[in-house]
Design a protein around this motif. Structure first.
Motif, PDB file in Angstrom:
ATOM      1  N   ASP A 164       0.852  -1.196   0.000  1.00 40.66           N
ATOM      2  CA  ASP A 164       0.000   0.000   0.000  1.00 40.66           C
ATOM      3  C   ASP A 164       0.883   1.239   0.000  1.00 40.66           C
ATOM      4  O   ASP A 164       1.147   1.841   1.040  1.00 40.66           O
ATOM      5  CB  ASP A 164      -0.912  -0.037   1.230  1.00 40.66           C
ATOM      6  CG  ASP A 164      -1.902   1.114   1.246  1.00 40.66           C
ATOM      7  OD1 ASP A 164      -2.130   1.716   0.178  1.00 40.66           O
ATOM      8  OD2 ASP A 164      -2.460   1.416   2.329  1.00 40.66           O
ATOM      9  N   LYS A 165       1.323   1.624  -1.204  1.00 37.94           N
ATOM     10  CA  LYS A 165       2.246   2.746  -1.343  1.00 37.94           C
ATOM     11  C   LYS A 165       1.616   3.852  -2.192  1.00 37.94           C
ATOM     12  O   LYS A 165       0.621   3.633  -2.877  1.00 37.94           O
ATOM     13  CB  LYS A 165       3.547   2.267  -1.986  1.00 37.94           C
ATOM     14  CG  LYS A 165       4.270   1.190  -1.160  1.00 37.94           C
ATOM     15  CD  LYS A 165       5.527   0.702  -1.861  1.00 37.94           C
ATOM     16  CE  LYS A 165       6.208  -0.392  -1.057  1.00 37.94           C
ATOM     17  NZ  LYS A 165       7.418  -0.909  -1.743  1.00 37.94           N
ATOM     18  N   PRO A 166       2.177   5.064  -2.140  1.00 38.59           N
ATOM     19  CA  PRO A 166       1.608   6.169  -2.923  1.00 38.59           C
ATOM     20  C   PRO A 166       1.609   5.869  -4.422  1.00 38.59           C
ATOM     21  O   PRO A 166       2.449   5.121  -4.933  1.00 38.59           O
ATOM     22  CB  PRO A 166       2.527   7.347  -2.586  1.00 38.59           C
ATOM     23  CG  PRO A 166       3.127   6.999  -1.262  1.00 38.59           C
ATOM     24  CD  PRO A 166       3.281   5.505  -1.272  1.00 38.59           C
ATOM     25  N   LEU A 167       0.640   6.470  -5.118  1.00 40.68           N
ATOM     26  CA  LEU A 167       0.478   6.288  -6.555  1.00 40.68           C
ATOM     27  C   LEU A 167       0.750   7.612  -7.258  1.00 40.68           C
ATOM     28  O   LEU A 167       0.352   8.674  -6.773  1.00 40.68           O
ATOM     29  CB  LEU A 167      -0.950   5.821  -6.859  1.00 40.68           C
ATOM     30  CG  LEU A 167      -1.349   5.708  -8.334  1.00 40.68           C
ATOM     31  CD1 LEU A 167      -0.596   4.550  -8.997  1.00 40.68           C
ATOM     32  CD2 LEU A 167      -2.852   5.506  -8.466  1.00 40.68           C
ATOM     33  N   ILE A 168       1.419   7.554  -8.394  1.00 41.41           N
ATOM     34  CA  ILE A 168       1.693   8.746  -9.189  1.00 41.41           C
ATOM     35  C   ILE A 168       0.548   8.944 -10.181  1.00 41.41           C
ATOM     36  O   ILE A 168       0.228   8.056 -10.959  1.00 41.41           O
ATOM     37  CB  ILE A 168       3.037   8.637  -9.930  1.00 41.41           C
ATOM     38  CG1 ILE A 168       4.157   8.335  -8.939  1.00 41.41           C
ATOM     39  CG2 ILE A 168       3.322   9.910 -10.701  1.00 41.41           C
ATOM     40  CD1 ILE A 168       4.323   9.387  -7.858  1.00 41.41           C
ATOM     41  N   GLY A 169      -0.066  10.116 -10.143  1.00 45.89           N
ATOM     42  CA  GLY A 169      -1.190  10.408 -11.017  1.00 45.89           C
ATOM     43  C   GLY A 169      -0.752  10.700 -12.441  1.00 45.89           C
ATOM     44  O   GLY A 169       0.446  10.727 -12.773  1.00 45.89           O
ATOM     45  N   LEU A 170      -1.748  10.979 -13.303  1.00 50.36           N
ATOM     46  CA  LEU A 170      -1.450  11.200 -14.715  1.00 50.36           C
ATOM     47  C   LEU A 170      -0.828  12.561 -14.991  1.00 50.36           C
ATOM     48  O   LEU A 170      -0.381  12.812 -16.103  1.00 50.36           O
ATOM     49  CB  LEU A 170      -2.740  11.057 -15.543  1.00 50.36           C
ATOM     50  CG  LEU A 170      -3.207   9.620 -15.771  1.00 50.36           C
ATOM     51  CD1 LEU A 170      -4.457   9.608 -16.627  1.00 50.36           C
ATOM     52  CD2 LEU A 170      -2.120   8.795 -16.425  1.00 50.36           C
ATOM     53  N   THR A 174       1.605  13.207  -6.643  1.00 50.76           N
ATOM     54  CA  THR A 174       1.609  12.007  -5.821  1.00 50.76           C
ATOM     55  C   THR A 174       0.314  11.893  -5.033  1.00 50.76           C
ATOM     56  O   THR A 174      -0.099  12.841  -4.362  1.00 50.76           O
ATOM     57  CB  THR A 174       2.799  12.019  -4.848  1.00 50.76           C
ATOM     58  OG1 THR A 174       4.022  12.143  -5.603  1.00 50.76           O
ATOM     59  CG2 THR A 174       2.847  10.751  -4.026  1.00 50.76           C
ATOM     60  N   LEU A 175      -0.321  10.718  -5.126  1.00 54.84           N
ATOM     61  CA  LEU A 175      -1.525  10.433  -4.367  1.00 54.84           C
ATOM     62  C   LEU A 175      -1.171   9.564  -3.171  1.00 54.84           C
ATOM     63  O   LEU A 175      -0.456   8.563  -3.319  1.00 54.84           O
ATOM     64  CB  LEU A 175      -2.572   9.708  -5.216  1.00 54.84           C
ATOM     65  CG  LEU A 175      -3.319  10.484  -6.298  1.00 54.84           C
ATOM     66  CD1 LEU A 175      -2.446  10.650  -7.546  1.00 54.84           C
ATOM     67  CD2 LEU A 175      -4.609   9.775  -6.680  1.00 54.84           C
ATOM     68  N   SER A 176      -1.648   9.937  -2.008  1.00 60.80           N
ATOM     69  CA  SER A 176      -1.423   9.122  -0.823  1.00 60.80           C
ATOM     70  C   SER A 176      -2.138   7.785  -0.977  1.00 60.80           C
ATOM     71  O   SER A 176      -3.070   7.652  -1.779  1.00 60.80           O
ATOM     72  CB  SER A 176      -1.942   9.853   0.415  1.00 60.80           C
ATOM     73  OG  SER A 176      -3.359   9.989   0.353  1.00 60.80           O
ATOM     74  N   PRO A 177      -1.717   6.763  -0.226  1.00 59.20           N
ATOM     75  CA  PRO A 177      -2.395   5.461  -0.345  1.00 59.20           C
ATOM     76  C   PRO A 177      -3.900   5.535  -0.128  1.00 59.20           C
ATOM     77  O   PRO A 177      -4.667   4.888  -0.840  1.00 59.20           O
ATOM     78  CB  PRO A 177      -1.702   4.623   0.728  1.00 59.20           C
ATOM     79  CG  PRO A 177      -0.341   5.224   0.859  1.00 59.20           C
ATOM     80  CD  PRO A 177      -0.533   6.700   0.659  1.00 59.20           C
ATOM     81  N   GLY A 178      -4.349   6.334   0.844  1.00 59.89           N
ATOM     82  CA  GLY A 178      -5.779   6.456   1.077  1.00 59.89           C
ATOM     83  C   GLY A 178      -6.501   7.116  -0.076  1.00 59.89           C
ATOM     84  O   GLY A 178      -7.593   6.684  -0.478  1.00 59.89           O
ATOM     85  N   ASP A 179      -5.902   8.191  -0.623  1.00 55.27           N
ATOM     86  CA  ASP A 179      -6.502   8.870  -1.772  1.00 55.27           C
ATOM     87  C   ASP A 179      -6.519   7.954  -2.986  1.00 55.27           C
ATOM     88  O   ASP A 179      -7.491   7.909  -3.750  1.00 55.27           O
ATOM     89  CB  ASP A 179      -5.713  10.140  -2.065  1.00 55.27           C
ATOM     90  CG  ASP A 179      -6.432  11.062  -3.047  1.00 55.27           C
ATOM     91  OD1 ASP A 179      -7.649  10.853  -3.282  1.00 55.27           O
ATOM     92  OD2 ASP A 179      -5.788  11.981  -3.580  1.00 55.27           O
ATOM     93  N   ALA A 180      -5.435   7.218  -3.190  1.00 57.34           N
ATOM     94  CA  ALA A 180      -5.376   6.284  -4.317  1.00 57.34           C
ATOM     95  C   ALA A 180      -6.437   5.201  -4.184  1.00 57.34           C
ATOM     96  O   ALA A 180      -7.097   4.842  -5.170  1.00 57.34           O
ATOM     97  CB  ALA A 180      -3.984   5.655  -4.398  1.00 57.34           C
ATOM     98  N   ALA A 181      -6.647   4.697  -2.981  1.00 57.86           N
ATOM     99  CA  ALA A 181      -7.657   3.651  -2.776  1.00 57.86           C
ATOM    100  C   ALA A 181      -9.045   4.163  -3.130  1.00 57.86           C
ATOM    101  O   ALA A 181      -9.822   3.472  -3.813  1.00 57.86           O
ATOM    102  CB  ALA A 181      -7.620   3.180  -1.321  1.00 57.86           C
ATOM    103  N   GLY A 182      -9.382   5.369  -2.682  1.00 58.78           N
ATOM    104  CA  GLY A 182     -10.694   5.922  -2.984  1.00 58.78           C
ATOM    105  C   GLY A 182     -10.908   6.139  -4.470  1.00 58.78           C
ATOM    106  O   GLY A 182     -11.993   5.849  -5.002  1.00 58.78           O
ATOM    107  N   LYS A 183      -9.894   6.623  -5.163  1.00 58.57           N
ATOM    108  CA  LYS A 183     -10.055   6.896  -6.593  1.00 58.57           C
ATOM    109  C   LYS A 183     -10.064   5.611  -7.419  1.00 58.57           C
ATOM    110  O   LYS A 183     -10.751   5.538  -8.440  1.00 58.57           O
ATOM    111  CB  LYS A 183      -8.941   7.828  -7.064  1.00 58.57           C
ATOM    112  CG  LYS A 183      -9.086   9.234  -6.496  1.00 58.57           C
ATOM    113  CD  LYS A 183      -8.071  10.206  -7.048  1.00 58.57           C
ATOM    114  CE  LYS A 183      -8.337  11.617  -6.528  1.00 58.57           C
ATOM    115  NZ  LYS A 183      -7.376  12.608  -7.054  1.00 58.57           N
ATOM    116  N   VAL A 184      -9.318   4.617  -6.990  1.00 60.15           N
ATOM    117  CA  VAL A 184      -9.363   3.326  -7.688  1.00 60.15           C
ATOM    118  C   VAL A 184     -10.757   2.720  -7.556  1.00 60.15           C
ATOM    119  O   VAL A 184     -11.332   2.216  -8.539  1.00 60.15           O
ATOM    120  CB  VAL A 184      -8.292   2.375  -7.135  1.00 60.15           C
ATOM    121  CG1 VAL A 184      -8.518   0.958  -7.637  1.00 60.15           C
ATOM    122  CG2 VAL A 184      -6.902   2.851  -7.537  1.00 60.15           C
TER     123      VAL A 184
END
Length: 457
Positions: A164-170, A174-184
């Motif tokens: 569960d690591k940060p995701l790089i947006g388009l 950088t998206l935090s793990p929590g933000d990435a989870a919600g958007k996924v």
């Protein structure tokens, strides 16, 4: 003459009229249809593949040294577990979901024609409307199970394999793990709308073509056709009028600010398609003559109640969107590309500085700008193509120097692009950068971006 009185015991009993049969409740018919839907071996195999397939794929890619960098978010699969779910979503929208709708919704009515059980079902249920509702809800339930299994498997597989690591947006932020989870999760929910549209097309084909294999193939043909159409150059209004755009418009969730307008329009168009196609399928079904055993389809009504209304829907939707959005042409122009490339580069430059353990910088300090040109200025500076070239300029913090980097862009008609670094070597010339902890992927070597096709104000 003597009158005789009849014995009441010998009098014939009055004739009893049979009570009119009541239609079977929808809940009972639905339970029956759900059993029928989950019983075929092909449905069980599909569920099994959805449960284990994405996780196995993500684990396999994680063991490889190369990444599917030509796939959206594929280059980040070694960096975060959330990227694997988005790669799975991109594959599902192109191939898996059209196939699922064909196998489930495209066969829900045709199976009765092949087995010759319509008369028995109608006598048992005594309601065309309840049969249609139960079959439509049952096929929708199966599709929801398949999509949920894909989502859960891809998320669990990615988190176990990478973490569960940060995701790089388009746009490089950088998206935090929590933000990435919600958007996924939201991205997977959004693709339910075009899946419903294809399922409704499957219902329409299953009713219209009967035992013919065309009903089974129709959702897959329509779905793949719409994906091919999204790769062609066409006006923005036409692109948005096709529900297939909702399979890729979730990209806008991963930019900052989010590109919500195309996504909301695509979801709304898909839901309109689902309602219209389901209504047409219902009208065909209730008008069908089940007493004629040689007629297992709608015949000439396929054109009047199937093809023409859907073509008209595309025309009306295109006109409404063109008038409401004011979008013209491809929606891709020089200013949009320059702004997108500059924003993405600034975010990724900060990430590279962080990886190299250098002092942190801000976008305000960098003052990044981009100058992009198409075909060396010999053609109109708009539209997709692999002939865009951008020169990015920024101020190096702490010194009075101006840095420059060159990128070759391949811009797709749907607004997504890949920027490939073309120097200098110390910035974007190599796939890896050297750090104190070893070699790691260079975020500036190659990156993805997304251009909002609608007019920006």
């Amino acid at each position: 003459m003597t009158a005789t009185v009849a014995d009441p015991a010998e009098a014939p009993a009055p004739e009893v009229q049979p009570a009119a049969g009541r239609p079977v409740p929808v809940s009972r018919v639905l339970r029956f249809e759900l059993i029928k839907q989950f019983s075929p071996w092909r449905v069980r195999v599909l569920i099994l593949l959805c449960v284990i397939g994405p996780a196995v794929l993500i684990f396999g890619i994680n063991q490889q040294s190369t990444l599917p960098s030509d796939t959206l978010f594929g280059r980040w699969m070694h960096a975060t577990g959330w990227a694997g779910s988005l790669v799975t979503l991109g594959f599902a929208g192109t191939w898996a979901l059209p196939l699922f709708t064909s196998a489930v919704a495209g066969d829900v009515f045709a199976s009765e024609d092949r087995t010759g059980t319509w008369r028995h079902l109608l006598v048992a249920v005594r309601s065309h409307r309840r049969i249609f509702a139960a079959k439509a809800l049952a096929s929708l339930s199966v599709l929801l199970v398949l999509v949920t299994a894909l989502f859960a498997s891809s998320v669990v597989g990615g988190l176990i394999a990478v973490g569960d690591k940060p995701l790089i947006g388009l746009d490089g932020h950088t998206l935090s793990p929590g933000d990435a989870a919600g958007k996924v999760l939201l991205a997977w929910v959004c693709v339910l709308a075009p899946t419903l549209a294809l399922a409704a097309v499957g219902l329409l084909g299953s009713v219209a073509f009967g035992r013919s294999p065309m009903g089974l193939l129709l959702p897959m043909i329509v779905g793949l056709g719409m994906q091919v159409a999204q790769m062609l150059q066409m006006p923005v209004a036409v692109r948005l009028a096709l529900p297939g755009y909702a399979f890729i418009s979730w990209n806008g969730l991963f930019t900052d600010p989010r590109q919500l307008s195309p996504l909301l329009i695509a979801v709304a168009v898909s839901l309109v398609w689902a309602v219209v196609a389901t209504t047409l399928a219902y009208l065909m079904f209730v008008r069908r003559d089940f007493t004629n055993l040689t007629n297992d389809g709608a015949g000439r009504r396929v054109l009047t109640l199937g093809v023409l209304p859907m073509v008209g829907l595309i025309a009306v939707t295109t006109g409404v969107l063109a008038a409401a959005t004011g979008a013209t042409g491809s929606g891709i122009d020089q200013n949009k590309i320059q702004q997108s490339v500059a924003t993405a580069f600034a975010h990724l430059y900060r990430l590279q500085e962080q990886e190299l353990r250098r002092p942190p910088v801000t976008e305000a300090q960098l003052q990044t700008s981009a100058s992009c040109i198409k075909s060396e200025g010999l053609v109109a500076q708009e539209g997709p193509g692999n002939d865009w070239r951008c020169t990015v300029t920024w101020h190096v913090p702490g010194v009075t120097l101006t840095g420059q980097a060159v990128y070759q862009l391949d811009v797709n008609p749907n607004g997504r692009y890949i920027a490939d670094g073309d120097g200098p070597q110390e910035v974007n010339g190599f796939f890896l950068v050297h750090t104190a902890d070893g070699d790691i992927p260079n975020p500036l070597w190659q990156f993805d971006g997304n251009v909002d096709l609608l007019p920006t104000h």
